[in-house]
Design an enzyme around this catalytic site. Sequence first.
Site, PDB file in Angstrom:
ATOM      1  N   GLN A 125      51.277  57.114  47.367  1.00  0.00           N
ATOM      2  CA  GLN A 125      49.990  57.182  46.672  1.00  0.00           C
ATOM      3  C   GLN A 125      48.903  57.554  47.678  1.00  0.00           C
ATOM      4  O   GLN A 125      48.571  56.766  48.558  1.00  0.00           O
ATOM      5  CB  GLN A 125      49.660  55.843  46.023  1.00  0.00           C
ATOM      6  CG  GLN A 125      48.391  55.863  45.192  1.00  0.00           C
ATOM      7  CD  GLN A 125      48.063  54.500  44.627  1.00  0.00           C
ATOM      8  OE1 GLN A 125      48.452  53.492  45.189  1.00  0.00           O
ATOM      9  NE2 GLN A 125      47.350  54.455  43.526  1.00  0.00           N
ATOM     10  N   SER A 128      43.103  56.380  48.873  1.00  0.00           N
ATOM     11  CA  SER A 128      41.929  56.026  49.676  1.00  0.00           C
ATOM     12  C   SER A 128      41.636  57.072  50.752  1.00  0.00           C
ATOM     13  O   SER A 128      42.524  57.773  51.227  1.00  0.00           O
ATOM     14  CB  SER A 128      42.139  54.668  50.347  1.00  0.00           C
ATOM     15  OG  SER A 128      42.302  53.647  49.390  1.00  0.00           O
ATOM     16  N   SER A 160      50.300  54.151  50.829  1.00  0.00           N
ATOM     17  CA  SER A 160      51.516  53.350  50.768  1.00  0.00           C
ATOM     18  C   SER A 160      52.759  54.236  50.756  1.00  0.00           C
ATOM     19  O   SER A 160      52.822  55.226  50.032  1.00  0.00           O
ATOM     20  CB  SER A 160      51.511  52.484  49.494  1.00  0.00           C
ATOM     21  OG  SER A 160      50.343  51.722  49.424  1.00  0.00           O
ATOM     22  N   GLU A 244      48.247  50.274  37.657  1.00  0.00           N
ATOM     23  CA  GLU A 244      48.358  49.607  38.945  1.00  0.00           C
ATOM     24  C   GLU A 244      47.847  48.172  38.867  1.00  0.00           C
ATOM     25  O   GLU A 244      48.426  47.262  39.440  1.00  0.00           O
ATOM     26  CB  GLU A 244      47.569  50.394  39.993  1.00  0.00           C
ATOM     27  CG  GLU A 244      47.771  49.884  41.412  1.00  0.00           C
ATOM     28  CD  GLU A 244      47.087  50.772  42.429  1.00  0.00           C
ATOM     29  OE1 GLU A 244      46.055  51.377  42.074  1.00  0.00           O
ATOM     30  OE2 GLU A 244      47.568  50.859  43.564  1.00  0.00           O
ATOM     31  N   ASN A 362      39.532  43.067  45.150  1.00  0.00           N
ATOM     32  CA  ASN A 362      39.200  42.029  44.172  1.00  0.00           C
ATOM     33  C   ASN A 362      37.696  41.931  43.938  1.00  0.00           C
ATOM     34  O   ASN A 362      37.256  41.491  42.870  1.00  0.00           O
ATOM     35  CB  ASN A 362      39.774  40.690  44.629  1.00  0.00           C
ATOM     36  CG  ASN A 362      41.267  40.606  44.347  1.00  0.00           C
ATOM     37  OD1 ASN A 362      41.882  41.572  43.907  1.00  0.00           O
ATOM     38  ND2 ASN A 362      41.853  39.443  44.594  1.00  0.00           N
ATOM     39  N   GLU A 363      36.893  42.313  44.941  1.00  0.00           N
ATOM     40  CA  GLU A 363      35.439  42.319  44.732  1.00  0.00           C
ATOM     41  C   GLU A 363      35.074  43.315  43.620  1.00  0.00           C
ATOM     42  O   GLU A 363      34.239  43.025  42.753  1.00  0.00           O
ATOM     43  CB  GLU A 363      34.723  42.687  46.037  1.00  0.00           C
ATOM     44  CG  GLU A 363      34.732  41.597  47.089  1.00  0.00           C
ATOM     45  CD  GLU A 363      36.071  41.473  47.817  1.00  0.00           C
ATOM     46  OE1 GLU A 363      36.924  42.369  47.632  1.00  0.00           O
ATOM     47  OE2 GLU A 363      36.259  40.495  48.553  1.00  0.00           O
TER      48      GLU A 363
END
Length: 381
Positions: A125, A128, A160, A244, A362-363
């Site tokens: 993937q 980023s 990844s 995802e 998570n933010e």
Amino acid sequence: MELTHTADVEAFRAEARDWLRAHVPARPLPSLETAEGFAAHREWEAVLHAERWSVVSWPEEYGGRGVDIVKWLVFEEEYWAAGAPGRVSQNGINLLAPTLFDHASVQQRARVLPSMASGEVIWAQAWSEPESGSDLASLRSRAVRTDGGWLLSGQKTWSSRAAFADRAFGIFRTDPDAARPHQGLTYLMFDLRAPGVTVRPIGRLDGKPAFAELFLDRVFVPDEDVIGEPGQGWRIAMSTTGNERGLTLRSPGRFLAAADRLVGLWQEQGDPADTALRDRVADAVVGARAYELFTWANAARFAAGETIGAESSLNKVFWSQYDIALHETALDLLGADAELADGAWAEPWVFSLAGPIYAGTNEIQRDIIAERLLGLPKGRR
């Protein structure tokens, strides 16, 4: 909630259980974050595929069994309970494949999915970028039109599986003059061994290259590797991220099996006087069970034709935090030496630490929960 399965589902469970009992390697495979382990896990994918267990929910024409979500969840329970190896192909089968089913052409699906199902082609993937992680719309890697395709240039990072994978998928800026950052993006697949691609592995906390950064210098990608229409990459990427963050990346079977192993560890080595640690073991069991029930509730909604939308963010925050807590409990139970050993708990713990970061931090997920599910005002960014 009624969790009693039909005789047909239980027959499927028995078939899967028997097959796994006969085929799961007697010894754990080497870490898939090494060249040796990656190759061994690729071979395991081929074993699964030979009897159509690698992608059970896919249509038979692509190597699957065409089962519904109930049987997929049952298979996942049996798979992880059997102690089967981690899936080196998960980026492809859990993220790219659902995107292809929703947005690709018939020809693309016929060309890409069979080799993904067999493990012949493993996907990374490429999402980023150095200054564009959670704020994915700010990405700067670009794709420029050329005869018969596109030329990719830029840098991707924290990709990844890219250290050993064959191909990658990601979105690229194809219209730098678009009015908004998430416009003018295109979703593309590309070969990690193509001229112009440099793969630089990134060592994890334990030194293993679980990630890589990719440097792209005018890498040619043919038109046939564009998913959807050029300029529609953001909309298609949101389909990928929904999978995802939802239930496909972390099925409840994985956590139920880990919680069972933790209970066994406590029974073998736990100190009955350590009530605080005992309570954490109990919390791990309760968490796995809660996640299981939440997933079955979502499955019922899918079966009724609904979607979970922004609620996938709840899922992501829960499993990423739960994964860390479960493995830290095991390591505390084993003692300090456990973190130094490359055993059944240390490596999954290292991997779990990345959970709150990948698939959207998570933010970011909490922002989505606050704004889209709770209706709270936007925060300052």
